[in-house]
Design an enzyme around this catalytic site. Structure first.
Site, PDB file in Angstrom:
ATOM      1  N   GLU A   1     -46.949  76.908 -77.123  1.00 49.50           N
ATOM      2  CA  GLU A   1     -48.295  76.998 -76.569  1.00 49.50           C
ATOM      3  C   GLU A   1     -49.150  75.960 -77.274  1.00 49.50           C
ATOM      4  O   GLU A   1     -48.947  75.687 -78.456  1.00 49.50           O
ATOM      5  CB  GLU A   1     -48.924  78.378 -76.791  1.00 49.50           C
ATOM      6  CG  GLU A   1     -48.310  79.500 -75.985  1.00 49.50           C
ATOM      7  CD  GLU A   1     -47.120  80.142 -76.677  1.00 49.50           C
ATOM      8  OE1 GLU A   1     -46.401  80.903 -76.016  1.00 49.50           O
ATOM      9  OE2 GLU A   1     -46.886  79.870 -77.870  1.00 49.50           O
TER      10      GLU A   1
ATOM     11  N   TYR B   1     -46.668  66.118 -76.844  1.00 41.06           N
ATOM     12  CA  TYR B   1     -45.601  66.929 -76.268  1.00 41.06           C
ATOM     13  C   TYR B   1     -45.107  66.339 -74.945  1.00 41.06           C
ATOM     14  O   TYR B   1     -43.899  66.287 -74.695  1.00 41.06           O
ATOM     15  CB  TYR B   1     -46.068  68.371 -76.071  1.00 41.06           C
ATOM     16  CG  TYR B   1     -46.396  69.076 -77.367  1.00 41.06           C
ATOM     17  CD1 TYR B   1     -45.545  69.016 -78.470  1.00 41.06           C
ATOM     18  CD2 TYR B   1     -47.569  69.809 -77.499  1.00 41.06           C
ATOM     19  CE1 TYR B   1     -45.852  69.654 -79.659  1.00 41.06           C
ATOM     20  CE2 TYR B   1     -47.882  70.466 -78.687  1.00 41.06           C
ATOM     21  CZ  TYR B   1     -47.020  70.377 -79.751  1.00 41.06           C
ATOM     22  OH  TYR B   1     -47.328  71.021 -80.925  1.00 41.06           O
TER      23      TYR B   1
END
Length: 167
Positions: free
Chosen positions: A117, A129
């Site tokens: 998350e 990411y």
């Protein structure tokens, strides 16, 4: 040194040495955590994670802690719980190296996917990411604290461990 030499020096990734964390490392991790996050993990969070068997790796450069990550294995998946780079070292490629080490550990243990998350407002981390092959696959409402009475949404991201490493 000319400008070309400067660019080359900046692009050369730092040489990091990695090792698993132990409880004696918590204070050094806390120092980075408190500089890196508005709502840092507590001493107890780190102790519980390490004592609970979560994978916890530290990156040192010339003996100085620069980054770390903690992840929780579950069957054949890995959940990245926390990744932090000392803010004074941002932009040097340490986050990419941390994700590479995470993948290396996941592959070695036969994991198929990595989940995480990230704050909806944290574009810097989301970009890191995404460059590493993570895809946004969901949304968690009011996941992170903002203040005593407000919370922030999180993006749920996933990466297949079988993906080739990004360039």
């Amino acid at each position: 040194m000319n400008s070309r030499d400067t660019l080359t020096a900046v692009r050369t990734p730092p040489v990091l040495s990695w090792r698993p964390a132990v409880l004696d490392d918590v204070e050094a991790m806390l120092q980075i955590e408190q500089r890196a996050y508005s709502h840092p993990w507590t001493h107890g969070n780190f102790v519980d994670s390490i004592a609970g068997g979560h994978w916890t790796w530290l990156a040192h450069e010339c003996g100085v802690l620069r980054a770390y990550w903690l992840a929780m294995p579950a069957l054949d998946e890995l959940h990245l719980l926390n990744l932090a780079v000392d803010p004074s070292q941002w932009g040097r490629g340490l986050g990419r190296q941390a994700l590479a080490k995470l993948r290396e550990c996941a592959v070695a243990q036969g994991m198929s996917e990595i989940w995480l998350e990230v704050r909806a407002s944290n574009r810097r981390a989301q970009d890191l990411y995404q460059r590493d092959g993570y895809m946004t696959v969901g949304h968690r409402r009011a996941y992170y604290p903002l203040s005593a009475s407000r919370r922030e949404d999180a993006l749920l991201m996933r990466r297949s461990v079988a993906l080739r490493n990004p360039p």
